[in-house]
Write an enzyme that holds these catalytic residues in place. Structure first.
Site, short mmCIF file in Angstrom:
data_model
loop_
_atom_site.label_atom_id
_atom_site.label_comp_id
_atom_site.label_asym_id
_atom_site.label_seq_id
_atom_site.Cartn_x
_atom_site.Cartn_y
_atom_site.Cartn_z
N CYS A 40 -29.87 14.96 -48.97
CA CYS A 40 -30.52 13.69 -48.27
C CYS A 40 -31.91 13.76 -48.04
CB CYS A 40 -29.89 13.59 -46.98
SG CYS A 40 -28.21 12.96 -46.92
N ARG A 57 -32.83 14.84 -53.83
CA ARG A 57 -31.90 15.55 -52.83
C ARG A 57 -30.76 14.73 -52.62
NH1 ARG A 57 -35.64 18.59 -49.09
NH2 ARG A 57 -33.85 18.40 -47.64
N TRP A 116 -26.66 11.94 -50.06
CA TRP A 116 -26.03 12.48 -50.72
C TRP A 116 -24.73 12.54 -49.59
CZ3 TRP A 116 -23.21 17.24 -50.15
CH2 TRP A 116 -22.35 17.66 -51.26
N ASN A 153 -29.97 13.76 -41.71
CA ASN A 153 -29.78 14.57 -42.93
C ASN A 153 -28.98 15.71 -42.23
OD1 ASN A 153 -29.48 16.45 -45.11
ND2 ASN A 153 -31.58 17.21 -44.99
N GLY A 154 -27.52 15.95 -42.77
CA GLY A 154 -26.81 16.95 -41.79
C GLY A 154 -25.31 16.59 -41.73
N GLU A 181 -24.78 31.88 -65.59
CA GLU A 181 -25.93 31.07 -65.45
C GLU A 181 -25.64 30.08 -66.43
OE1 GLU A 181 -27.25 30.03 -63.17
OE2 GLU A 181 -29.00 28.86 -63.87
N LYS A 191 -24.97 25.98 -65.92
CA LYS A 191 -25.84 24.84 -66.56
C LYS A 191 -25.11 23.78 -67.36
CE LYS A 191 -28.57 25.46 -64.78
NZ LYS A 191 -28.89 26.07 -63.63
N GLU A 236 -22.92 21.94 -65.04
CA GLU A 236 -23.75 21.01 -64.16
C GLU A 236 -24.26 19.73 -64.98
OE1 GLU A 236 -26.38 23.36 -60.83
OE2 GLU A 236 -26.75 23.71 -63.00
N HIS A 291 -7.92 40.70 -70.72
CA HIS A 291 -7.12 40.45 -69.52
C HIS A 291 -6.81 39.15 -68.95
CE1 HIS A 291 -7.73 44.75 -68.78
NE2 HIS A 291 -8.88 44.57 -69.12
N LYS A 298 -29.87 18.44 -54.79
CA LYS A 298 -30.71 19.77 -54.94
C LYS A 298 -30.95 20.08 -53.30
CE LYS A 298 -34.26 21.96 -57.54
NZ LYS A 298 -33.26 22.58 -58.41
N1 HGA Z 1 -23.24 13.17 -42.79
C1 HGA Z 1 -24.40 12.26 -43.42
C2 HGA Z 1 -25.58 12.76 -44.06
C3 HGA Z 1 -25.33 13.63 -45.28
C4 HGA Z 1 -26.22 14.52 -45.80
O1 HGA Z 1 -26.99 15.09 -44.91
N2 HGA Z 1 -26.19 14.90 -47.12
O2 HGA Z 1 -26.97 15.89 -47.50
C5 HGA Z 1 -23.70 11.17 -44.42
O3 HGA Z 1 -22.58 11.54 -45.13
O4 HGA Z 1 -24.21 10.08 -44.61
#
Ligand code: HGA
Length: 609
Positions: A2, A27, A74, A99-100, A482, A486, A489, A505, A604
């Site tokens: 975010c 982000r 995100w 963010n969080g 790795e 890649k 991803e 195995h 990221k």
């Molecule tokens: N929980 C919040 C913010 C998401 C977040 O920080 N993502 O990195 C949401 O879902 O909107």
């Protein structure tokens, strides 16, 4: 994850905010939004998708105002949609970006519903804005209301709050998610990464855990978790202004792959002298910390974890100390045994990886002798809270799939191996050999990059495949891991990596003509063992792509394509063999037409658990 940007200025800020979001798009990119204040009016625009969608909407209907907040998301709670996009609002007065994760959001939501608040989204974030609105009823300032709000939050937040009735300020708070204040002339800013603000300022102060700040055009007042006024050092950024540009390259990922020789050279600069790695490469008191180390515990996630896995081979083989490597999200939630004289090493590109940070804090409580972080972001939480820091000088990495950060981490870990080894019986000759190898890495990486065209051709073979197997042995096993990561991803091809001794195995059962097998084969002591594994695959009709040293004597035939990798010594081999695997995943993704820099569902700087 975010991206957050905020500004208080005399000029209109919407454009600054959107440019900031563009620079933070790595982000999170499922939706974006902006809210501005203008003469007692709060206006907001949000769009699903990338920042460009938001930008086009603002071109059609510009937002006017000198105070504003913006966010690129995100999603963690609630699907990516316009109603879940930030900023969130309460009663048309309070707007919030976050963010969080607010872990007690359900409880708070019920409480707030009981108070009559109606929820317009499925996010955890929305509880913050209703709580602030509610607290404002019993507090005389936005600052006091936010301070009262954050006391009720459990979980992680970097958040910025504005109030329609007070367009002169924004209130900023952090706990668990990074925020940086940007100081301008008669205007001030906030962001989750300084990169967002480089077009408008180069003076930054990082907020610390629990800080709440009041930001106006003329002043920034910061308060710690107990409400005391505190100073946070304001520093000039060393990040180059064009870090956010793709330059001549089609994608950031390709640019960053090609930046590796320079990134490694910068990182080595001033850190090796007379055939020795200088202890000061790891911070001021590193010599004191490193001298008694007998055990190393490495903690990391994703690509950084693979770098740590490679280092385990080196630390045990060459530095004479025992070493464990663990994924941070596992380490932090289990009881582990502390060996005497243990060093905890965290590896994180951003220095804000939530699980790694939590694991480091736990290790401190457990009584590790010292903590060291290998990190690309000066001023980040891991750097500030660790006893020692090895600062990577890779420059900003924007592509979500990490490339240059990984190889620079490998170089750093090789340096750490010698710094620890010196106290545990590593000979001066061996240290000199390793430092020589380190110094010739940039040129060798340059040579490996010349495989680009050949690999682009090879990539055609993979475009219609759904699965791939990567094989390696010894310190090339993490490189195979790795390589598989890649490919997963950015091309969305399911890829697995195995230590090739493990084939029989289980994974041999998967071998058929539709399962390409990629083998990393430097000319080392495990070569003959690896060749036997290659034969096992051939005998079962598998199709192989072997990245091999010319002296390894592999020859292309119907079942095997051999791609010669520049000859290199054993110390740099893991790093050199990484390059063709990066290029392979890049070219496969190009052919498949995926979003190379912003692959689906990922982002990221993983600042949430
Ligand atoms: N929980 C919040 C913010 C998401 C977040 O920080 N993502 O990195 C949401 O879902 O909107």
């Amino acid at each position: 994850m975010c991206g957050i940007v905020g500004a208080v200025a005399q000029r209109d800020v919407a454009e600054i905010l959107v440019e900031g979001l563009r620079r933070l798009e790595y982000r999170g990119y499922d939706s974006a939004g902006v809210a501005v204040l203008n003469n007692g009016e709060l206006s907001r625009t949000r769009r699903v998708g990338k920042v460009q969608e938001l930008s086009s909407a603002l071109d059609e209907q510009p937002l006017v105002g000198g105070t504003g907040i913006a966010h690129t998301r995100w999603a963690t709670h609630g699907e990516p949609s316009e109603r879940n996009a930030h900023p969130h609002e309460s009663e048309g007065n309070i707007a919030v970006v976050h963010n969080g994760i607010i872990e007690n959001h359900n409880k708070l939501r019920e409480m707030l519903k009981g108070l009559g608040y109606r929820f317009a989204s499925d996010t955890d974030t929305e509880v913050i804005c209703h709580l602030v609105h509610h607290e404002l009823k019993s507090h005389d300032s936005l600052l006091a209301a936010v301070q009262a709000t954050v006391k009720q939050l459990e979980g992680a937040y970097g958040t910025v709050v504005i109030d329609r009735t007070d367009s002169e300020r924004m209130i900023v708070a952090r706990s668990g998610s990074p925020l940086v204040i940007g100081y301008g002339l008669g205007e001030n800013f906030v962001a989750s990464d300084q990169l967002a603000l480089l077009p408008v300022t180069r003076s930054f102060a990082f907020l610390e855990e629990g800080d709440v700040a009041e930001v106006t055009r003329r002043e920034v007042n910061i308060f710690d978790v107990d409400g005391n006024t505190v100073e946070r050092e304001v520093k000039e950024s060393e990040v180059t202004h064009d870090a956010g540009d793709k330059g001549e390259y089609r994608h950031y990922m390709l640019k960053e792959i090609y930046e590796q020789p320079t990134a490694i050279a910068h990182t080595l600069e001033g850190r090796i002298a007379a055939g020795k790695v200088l202890d000061s490469a790891f911070g001021e008191n590193a010599a004191e910390f490193l001298k008694d180390i007998k055990h190393v515990q490495i903690i990391a996630c994703g690509t950084s974890y693979h770098a740590g896995m490679a280092a385990r081979y080196w630390l045990e083989d060459w530095a004479g100390v025992s070493c464990n490597v663990e994924i941070a999200s596992e380490f932090r939630y289990r009881k582990s045994h502390l060996f005497p004289n243990s060093l905890l090493v965290t590896i994180s590109q951003s220095g804000e990886t939530a699980d790694t940070l939590a694991a480091m804090r736990l290790a401190k409580e457990m009584g590790y002798k010292a903590t060291l972080t290998i990190c690309n972001a000066p001023g980040s939480s891991l750097v500030r809270e660790s006893d020692m820091a090895y600062m990577m000088k890779a420059g900003a990495e924007i592509g979500v799939a990490s490339t240059k950060a990984f190889t620079v981490q490998l170089a750093g870990l090789l340096m750490l191996t010698t710094a620890i080894g010196r106290h545990n019986g590593m000979s001066a000759e061996m240290e000199a050999e390793i430092t020589q190898s380190l110094q010739s890495m940039p040129a060798k990486v340059e040579q490996a990059l010349s495989l680009d065209d050949a690999i682009a051709e090879l990539a055609e073979d993979f475009a219609d495949k759904h699965h791939a197997l990567f094989l390696g042995r010894g310190d090339q096993y993490p490189i195979a891991m790795e390589g598989a990561l890649k490919l997963k991803e950015i091309s969305y091809i399911h890829a697995e990596a195995y230590a090739s001794g493990e084939l029989k195995h289980g994974p041999l059962a998967l071998i058929d003509a539709d399962m390409p097998v990629i083998v990393v084969a430097p000319n080392n002591e495990l070569l003959e063992k690896l060749k036997s594994n290659v034969e096992e695959v051939r005998a079962r009709g598998g199709l192989m792509y072997v990245f091999a040293d010319k002296d390894a004597e592999f020859e292309s035939d119907d079942t095997m394509k051999v791609i010669p990798v520049p000859h290199c010594d054993e110390f740099m081999a893991p790093l050199i063999y990484t390059i063709p695997l990066q290029l392979l995943s890049y070219h496969v993704a190009l052919i498949k037409g995926t979003d190379v820099d912003q692959p689906r569902n990922l982002a990221k700087s993983v600042t949430v658990e």
